[in-house]
Design a protein around this motif. Structure first.
Motif, short mmCIF file in Angstrom:
data_model
loop_
_atom_site.label_atom_id
_atom_site.label_comp_id
_atom_site.label_asym_id
_atom_site.label_seq_id
_atom_site.Cartn_x
_atom_site.Cartn_y
_atom_site.Cartn_z
N PRO A 1 0.81 -1.22 0.00
CA PRO A 1 0.00 0.00 0.00
C PRO A 1 0.84 1.27 0.00
O PRO A 1 1.87 1.34 0.67
CB PRO A 1 -0.82 -0.12 1.28
N VAL A 2 0.39 2.25 -0.77
CA VAL A 2 1.07 3.55 -0.86
C VAL A 2 0.04 4.65 -0.67
O VAL A 2 -0.99 4.68 -1.34
CB VAL A 2 1.75 3.72 -2.24
N VAL A 3 0.32 5.55 0.27
CA VAL A 3 -0.53 6.73 0.48
C VAL A 3 0.32 7.97 0.24
O VAL A 3 1.40 8.11 0.81
CB VAL A 3 -1.11 6.77 1.90
N MET A 4 -0.15 8.85 -0.64
CA MET A 4 0.57 10.09 -0.94
C MET A 4 -0.12 11.25 -0.24
O MET A 4 -1.32 11.22 0.02
CB MET A 4 0.61 10.32 -2.44
N PHE A 5 0.67 12.28 0.08
CA PHE A 5 0.08 13.49 0.65
C PHE A 5 0.86 14.71 0.16
O PHE A 5 1.96 14.58 -0.38
CB PHE A 5 0.07 13.42 2.19
N ASP A 6 0.25 15.87 0.34
CA ASP A 6 0.78 17.15 -0.12
C ASP A 6 0.70 17.30 -1.63
O ASP A 6 0.36 18.34 -2.14
CB ASP A 6 2.23 17.36 0.35
N ARG A 7 1.06 16.22 -2.34
CA ARG A 7 0.91 16.17 -3.79
C ARG A 7 0.72 14.72 -4.21
O ARG A 7 0.85 13.82 -3.37
CB ARG A 7 2.12 16.80 -4.48
N TYR A 8 0.42 14.48 -5.46
CA TYR A 8 0.23 13.11 -5.94
C TYR A 8 0.74 13.01 -7.37
O TYR A 8 1.12 14.02 -7.99
CB TYR A 8 -1.25 12.70 -5.85
N LEU A 9 0.79 11.79 -7.88
CA LEU A 9 1.22 11.56 -9.26
C LEU A 9 -0.03 11.27 -10.09
O LEU A 9 -0.69 10.25 -9.88
CB LEU A 9 2.19 10.38 -9.32
N PRO A 10 -0.39 12.14 -11.04
CA PRO A 10 -1.65 12.00 -11.78
C PRO A 10 -1.81 10.67 -12.49
O PRO A 10 -2.94 10.19 -12.66
CB PRO A 10 -1.59 13.16 -12.78
N ASN A 11 -0.70 10.06 -12.91
CA ASN A 11 -0.79 8.81 -13.68
C ASN A 11 -0.64 7.56 -12.81
O ASN A 11 -0.43 6.46 -13.33
CB ASN A 11 0.26 8.80 -14.79
N VAL A 12 -0.72 7.74 -11.49
CA VAL A 12 -0.62 6.61 -10.57
C VAL A 12 -1.90 6.56 -9.74
O VAL A 12 -2.27 7.53 -9.09
CB VAL A 12 0.61 6.73 -9.64
N ASP A 13 -2.57 5.42 -9.76
CA ASP A 13 -3.84 5.26 -9.05
C ASP A 13 -3.57 4.77 -7.64
O ASP A 13 -3.44 3.57 -7.38
CB ASP A 13 -4.73 4.26 -9.81
N THR A 14 -3.47 5.72 -6.71
CA THR A 14 -3.23 5.35 -5.33
C THR A 14 -3.94 6.33 -4.40
O THR A 14 -4.43 7.38 -4.83
CB THR A 14 -1.72 5.33 -5.01
N ASP A 15 -4.04 5.97 -3.12
CA ASP A 15 -4.68 6.85 -2.14
C ASP A 15 -3.86 8.13 -1.98
O ASP A 15 -2.63 8.09 -1.97
CB ASP A 15 -4.76 6.15 -0.78
N HIS A 16 -4.55 9.26 -1.83
CA HIS A 16 -3.81 10.47 -1.51
C HIS A 16 -4.66 11.47 -0.73
O HIS A 16 -5.89 11.50 -0.84
CB HIS A 16 -3.20 11.14 -2.75
N VAL A 17 -3.96 12.24 0.11
CA VAL A 17 -4.58 13.27 0.94
C VAL A 17 -3.94 14.60 0.55
O VAL A 17 -2.72 14.76 0.65
CB VAL A 17 -4.35 13.00 2.44
N VAL A 18 -4.76 15.53 0.09
CA VAL A 18 -4.25 16.84 -0.34
C VAL A 18 -5.15 17.94 0.21
O VAL A 18 -6.24 17.67 0.70
CB VAL A 18 -4.17 16.94 -1.87
N ILE A 19 -4.69 19.17 0.09
CA ILE A 19 -5.53 20.31 0.46
C ILE A 19 -6.10 20.93 -0.81
O ILE A 19 -5.69 20.58 -1.92
CB ILE A 19 -4.72 21.36 1.25
N ASP A 20 -7.03 21.86 -0.64
CA ASP A 20 -7.63 22.53 -1.80
C ASP A 20 -6.72 23.68 -2.25
O ASP A 20 -7.01 24.86 -2.03
CB ASP A 20 -9.04 23.02 -1.48
N ASN A 21 -5.61 23.32 -2.88
CA ASN A 21 -4.58 24.30 -3.25
C ASN A 21 -5.11 25.41 -4.15
O ASN A 21 -4.84 26.60 -3.92
CB ASN A 21 -3.43 23.59 -3.95
#
Length: 339
Positions: free
Chosen positions: A146-166
């Motif tokens: 499992p991979v969780v991204m935060f602050d930013r993410y990779l558009p071409n990678v389908d994984t969980d991510h937590v970001v703010i409404d930049n």
């Protein structure tokens, strides 16, 4: 140098099979119907000799290391340090330890660090990814890691991510300045194709366009040496500050560098230039006058990140199900942004 005891050494010392020792140390004695007497003998011996199991070997046997790899841009950055600390606390309470590292936004370094984590058999990954590691992350996912991204993410990678409404955040910050009558508003930021930086730029551009104003954008390259960030900002502000009336900084790092430039040039805030910065920071509250800033809800971000990962690690949610969580920011209005 004293030799470290192994399971074989324990078995030989007690004249029993290494398989029995292994089952006992891994908590499977009852399952394998090993007598309580033998369990007591082994545990007494282990305590007497101070045996420490090889964690890497154990992870190979059990398939779990109970370690999480946390990869951020710069662990000394206050934002990432605060996030990391909160994640570490939650992880530890749930039986996991954290290994930190800084990627410096360097693609090759990040690839090496991912391989290092794979060699350590970490159970899951939390990352604020640089560009160019899509193949490496997809390979982790293919191997059910499992991979969780935060602050930013990779558009071409389908994984969980937590970001703010930049985008919404810089849009609102720019509007704060526009509504007070500022017309020549600069946006000073890092040059980057990362999602969070693109969205912040887009929010500024949208607000400027809707107001019928002209954009003033200065992008600087991220450098480890702060002087190499300050100099291009100095050149830009020195050349343009007399026609500008406000500046929005895209990150707290750029914001702090910008305030140092203002001091060198003798620029008064907000009389000469009004200021707002992304990423609230203690320094902004101590500056005279205090700096208006967009604050990221650090506790909420950290809580969402570690919850997503723990749910995957504990099989509460499927590895195939991917979630996107967008957290709103808070505008801390202070004296730097007002006439």
């Amino acid at each position: 140098m004293k030799k470290k005891l192994s399971i074989v050494d324990i078995a030989n010392s007690l004249n029993i099979s290494k398989t029995s020792v292994s089952f006992i140390l891994n908590g499977r004695a009852a399952e394998k119907r090993i007598s309580e007497e033998l369990v007591a003998r082994v545990m007494k011996f282990v305590e007497e000799v101070g045996y420490k199991p090889n964690s890497l070997a154990k992870s190979l046997r059990t398939g779990k290391s109970n370690i999480i790899g946390l990869m951020v841009e710069d662990i000394s950055n206050p934002f990432f340090a605060a996030i990391a600390r909160l994640i570490e606390d939650r992880a530890y309470k749930n039986g996991y330890k954290i290994i930190y590292c800084s990627t410096d936004n360097d693609t090759n370094k990040t690839k090496d660090l991912i391989q290092m984590f794979r060699d350590r058999h970490v159970d899951g990954y939390i990352m604020a990814p640089p560009e160019g590691i899509e193949e490496d992350v997809n390979d982790l996912l293919k191997n059910n890691l499992p991979v969780v991204m935060f602050d930013r993410y990779l558009p071409n990678v389908d994984t969980d991510h937590v970001v703010i409404d930049n985008k919404a955040s810089t849009f609102k910050a720019t509007q704060v300045l526009i509504k007070q009558g500022y017309k020549d508003i600069a946006f000073v930021t890092f040059s980057s194709e990362q999602t969070q930086m693109n969205d912040r730029l887009a929010g500024y551009e949208q607000a400027i366009a809707e107001a019928g104003l002209k954009t003033n954008i200065k992008q600087v390259k991220f450098q480890q040496n702060e002087d190499l960030i300050i100099e291009p900002i100095f050149e830009y502000i020195n050349e343009n500050h007399k026609r500008l009336d406000a500046v929005l900084f895209g990150t707290n790092h750029v914001g702090v560098c910008g305030l140092k430039v203002f001091k060198r040039l003798g620029i008064s805030v907000p009389d000469d230039l009004a200021v707002i910065s992304f990423d609230d920071y203690d320094v902004f509250q101590l500056y005279t006058p205090p700096v208006t800033a967009i604050a990221q809800p650090i506790e909420e971000i950290a809580d969402n990140v570690i919850t997503l990962l723990l749910n995957k690690l504990n099989n509460k949610t499927s590895l195939a199900d991917k979630q996107t969580i967008i957290v709103p920011t808070i505008m801390n209005v202070r004296a730097s942004s007002g006439k």
